[in-house]
Design an enzyme around this catalytic site. Structure first.
Site, PDB file in Angstrom:
ATOM      1  N   GLY A 132       0.801  -1.076  -0.053  1.00 22.74           N
ATOM      2  CA  GLY A 132      -0.072   0.003  -0.061  1.00 22.74           C
ATOM      3  C   GLY A 132       0.895   1.258  -0.041  1.00 22.74           C
ATOM      4  O   GLY A 132       1.101   1.757  -0.977  1.00 22.74           O
ATOM      5  N   ILE A 158      -8.514  -0.515  -6.027  1.00 24.43           N
ATOM      6  CA  ILE A 158      -8.531   0.013  -7.367  1.00 24.43           C
ATOM      7  C   ILE A 158      -9.824   0.848  -7.789  1.00 24.43           C
ATOM      8  O   ILE A 158     -10.756   0.262  -8.085  1.00 24.43           O
ATOM      9  CB  ILE A 158      -8.151  -0.656  -8.628  1.00 24.43           C
ATOM     10  N   GLU A 364      -4.446   8.105  -2.225  1.00 24.07           N
ATOM     11  CA  GLU A 364      -3.215   9.052  -2.842  1.00 24.07           C
ATOM     12  C   GLU A 364      -2.225   9.305  -1.763  1.00 24.07           C
ATOM     13  O   GLU A 364      -1.458  10.064  -1.764  1.00 24.07           O
ATOM     14  CB  GLU A 364      -3.856  10.230  -3.502  1.00 24.07           C
TER      15      GLU A 364
END
Length: 382
Positions: A132, A158, A364
């Site tokens: 991750g 995803i 992100e």
């Protein structure tokens, strides 16, 4: 955007169009969340394609709008204010197109960008079950065999996996080199061996489809290698700089939606014979919310402006994302507190916004990763 020196007259037009689209999306935002209905979000993305927003940063020569990062940030903010699930999927789409813009050759840009600007949806596949925050630990392998790369592995969490037409996949071409052995590939949804896993049932942004992706001997021709072999990590990091500014923009939209709901409620709710906004406790909470929104705007708009000037924005993007995302979590929490019991119900949007805000501190790059990036920049600066 009012009161900031970073914007031009045309940016107002971007906001106007985005706001009208957001008004459409607001009508189904609660339904998309309640039912985890990704088809609503898919329709919203198609609508953004009709309006030109899917290709907002794609140059006009590839049938996009050719607008700047500031335009993208303003559009995202408006969309997130109405439907964070749509904003998240929009962000993931632009992240994929940015990878092609950054590293694609002319043939790849001509093949993929016109479709991604109008009708096709993109996805960015980097994370894995064992990788991750630790991107260098990805285990998906790409082996060159008879002129083609054979990909085997698994991707996790995803965004847009269920609805994507084009997926940017990162895999190890030289496992011995760690992060310097990662390569980016462009893969289409109908590629043999590509399998989309189950939809994740999430706490927030529930309408945005999040899935596993399995690569079982997916053949990728050499012409679909994105950028140079073993330089995929660099592509991902450069694209994520803009994506982190985008997350900050989404956080601002979520914060503003919660703040405005709380402000309106505080003016209308009568307790002890008067509107609760008359009480200093409520005033202080609203003041804190307002300050955090303004600080988030300043950090985010400035980072977007620097990006449009061609400056490296890794540090500024991390600062904006960290502050704005954590502020959104605090602001939505305070909004629930101001509304009290009804704020904890689904009769008002603030509980949903609070759940959505949590995703901003994870996607992100987590808040912890942002702090790590910021610290490294502080230490290395002269």
């Amino acid at each position: 955007m009012e009161g900031y020196p970073y914007f031009e007259e045309f940016h107002k037009d971007v906001v106007d169009v985005a706001r009208k689209a957001a008004e459409e999306f607001a009508r189904t935002a609660a339904e998309a969340d309640e039912k985890e209905d990704y088809t609503i979000i898919e329709r919203n993305l198609k609508r953004l394609g009709e309006l030109g927003f899917l290709g907002i940063r794609i140059p006009t020569q590839y049938e996009g709008q050719g607008l700047d990062v500031r335009s993208y940030v303003l559009a995202l903010e408006e969309i997130a204010k109405a439907c964070p699930s749509t904003a998240l999927s929009y962000d993931a789409h632009v992240l994929a197109t940015d990878c092609i813009l950054l590293a694609g050759n002319e043939d790849q840009k001509k093949r993929y960008l016109p479709k991604l600007a109008k009708t096709h949806i993109g996805a960015f596949a980097l994370s894995e079950p064992y990788a991750g925050s630790d991107v260098a630990a990805i285990r998906t392998l790409a082996e060159l065999r008879n002129g083609k790369y054979i990909l085997r592995g698994e991707k996790h969490f995803i965004t847009n996996g269920k609805i994507a037409d084009v997926i940017i996949v990162f895999a190890k071409t030289d496992p011995s080199k760690g992060a310097k052995g990662i390569t980016a590939f462009i893969i289409e949804k109908d590629a043999p061996g590509l399998k989309i896993g189950k939809l994740e049932s999430k706490m927030g942004v529930r309408g945005s489809p999040t899935t596993q992706i399995f690569l079982d001997g997916v053949e990728v021709p050499k012409e679909n290698v994105l950028g140079k072999v073993n330089e995929g990590f660099k592509i991902a990091m450069e694209a994520l700089d803009i994506a982190r500014i985008a997350v900050a923009a989404q956080s601002i939209g979520i914060s503003k939606a919660a703040y405005e709901t709380a402000l309106k409620y505080a003016k209308e709710r009568i307790q002890f014979g008067q509107p609760i906004i008359n009480f200093q406790t409520i005033q202080f909470m609203l003041a804190d919310m307002y300050v955090k929104i303004k600080a988030s705007e300043g950090l985010t708009y400035h980072a977007a402006w620097l990006a449009d000037r061609g400056e490296k924005v890794t540090l500024r993007a991390s600062v904006a994302k960290l502050f704005a995302s954590e502020a959104a979590l605090e602001i939505t929490d305070k909004a629930i507190q101001i509304l009290g019991g009804v704020g904890y119900t689904r009769d008002f949007p603030v509980e949903r916004l609070h759940r959505d805000a949590k995703a901003m501190t994870i996607g992100e790059g987590t808040s912890e990763i942002q702090r790590l990036i910021i610290a490294r920049n502080i230490i290395s600066s002269k």
